[in-house]
Design a protein around this motif. Structure first.
Motif, PDB file in Angstrom:
ATOM      1  N   LEU A  68      -5.187   0.110   3.675  1.00  0.00           N
ATOM      2  CA  LEU A  68      -4.119  -0.241   2.733  1.00  0.00           C
ATOM      3  C   LEU A  68      -2.846  -0.644   3.481  1.00  0.00           C
ATOM      4  O   LEU A  68      -2.218  -1.658   3.144  1.00  0.00           O
ATOM      5  N   TYR A  69      -2.485   0.123   4.523  1.00  0.00           N
ATOM      6  CA  TYR A  69      -1.308  -0.239   5.323  1.00  0.00           C
ATOM      7  C   TYR A  69      -1.501  -1.570   6.044  1.00  0.00           C
ATOM      8  O   TYR A  69      -0.598  -2.396   6.100  1.00  0.00           O
ATOM      9  N   LEU A  73       0.796  -4.841   5.867  1.00  0.00           N
ATOM     10  CA  LEU A  73       1.499  -5.266   7.075  1.00  0.00           C
ATOM     11  C   LEU A  73       1.019  -6.623   7.589  1.00  0.00           C
ATOM     12  O   LEU A  73       1.796  -7.379   8.168  1.00  0.00           O
ATOM     13  N   MET A  74      -0.262  -6.904   7.403  1.00  0.00           N
ATOM     14  CA  MET A  74      -0.828  -8.166   7.892  1.00  0.00           C
ATOM     15  C   MET A  74      -1.596  -8.866   6.761  1.00  0.00           C
ATOM     16  O   MET A  74      -2.833  -8.863   6.747  1.00  0.00           O
ATOM     17  N   PRO A  75      -0.892  -9.440   5.798  1.00  0.00           N
ATOM     18  CA  PRO A  75      -1.599 -10.063   4.674  1.00  0.00           C
ATOM     19  C   PRO A  75      -2.401 -11.303   5.081  1.00  0.00           C
ATOM     20  O   PRO A  75      -3.324 -11.692   4.384  1.00  0.00           O
ATOM     21  N   GLU A  76      -2.084 -11.904   6.231  1.00  0.00           N
ATOM     22  CA  GLU A  76      -2.791 -13.109   6.668  1.00  0.00           C
ATOM     23  C   GLU A  76      -4.091 -12.790   7.405  1.00  0.00           C
ATOM     24  O   GLU A  76      -4.836 -13.699   7.764  1.00  0.00           O
TER      25      GLU A  76
END
Length: 151
Positions: A68-69, A73-76
């Motif tokens: 989840l984090y 933090l890194m949606p790409e």
């Protein structure tokens, strides 16, 4: 005869019949103590399996939270990574719950066999509490999973 203890002197003064009765009594005490040690060893084994399964379940929750984090933090990042972490967390949670249920069944079966013979130690309440906790954890995981994280 300086090494003689009062117990040794008492046994030497007994006649053969009294000596046999005393030895039988002592043997029964040792057998009873061995049975109690076996029951306690079974309980220690169960508790160690329960501790291990709680650790495995905790690992599943940690993996879920880490995914989840990472997603925030890194949606790409590649979504397959999050899906793999989600499957791994589900696997660890289910494995931990299966382990705790299996250990409870084994513990209860042995206690029923040995404890019923001795008329002591009724583990039903402990096992039911443990199974209830496992049920609550599994329900909270699966309902919480639908609300927080979809791979």
């Amino acid at each position: 005869m300086e090494n003689e203890t009062p117990e040794k002197r008492r046994l030497q003064e007994m006649n053969t019949t009294e000596l046999a009765r005393e030895r039988n009594r002592l043997a029964e005490i040792r057998t009873e103590q061995a049975s109690l040690r076996t029951l306690l060893a079974n309980e220690r084994t169960f508790l160690s399996w329960a501790r291990a399964s709680i650790g495995i379940i905790t690992l599943g929750f940690v993996l879920e939270k880490a995914a989840l984090y990472l997603k925030h933090l890194m949606p790409e990042a590649n979504p397959k990574i999050f899906a793999d972490i989600a499957y791994l967390s589900v696997f660890t949670l289910v494995s931990g719950m299966a382990l705790i249920i299996t250990s409870a069944v084994r513990y209860f079966a042995f206690e029923k066999k040995m404890g019923a013979r001795k008329g002591i130690l009724n583990p039903k309440i402990d096992v039911y509490i443990l199974l209830g906790i496992a049920l609550v954890l599994s329900i909270s995981f699966f309902f919480g999973k639908n609300l927080t994280f979809n791979p």
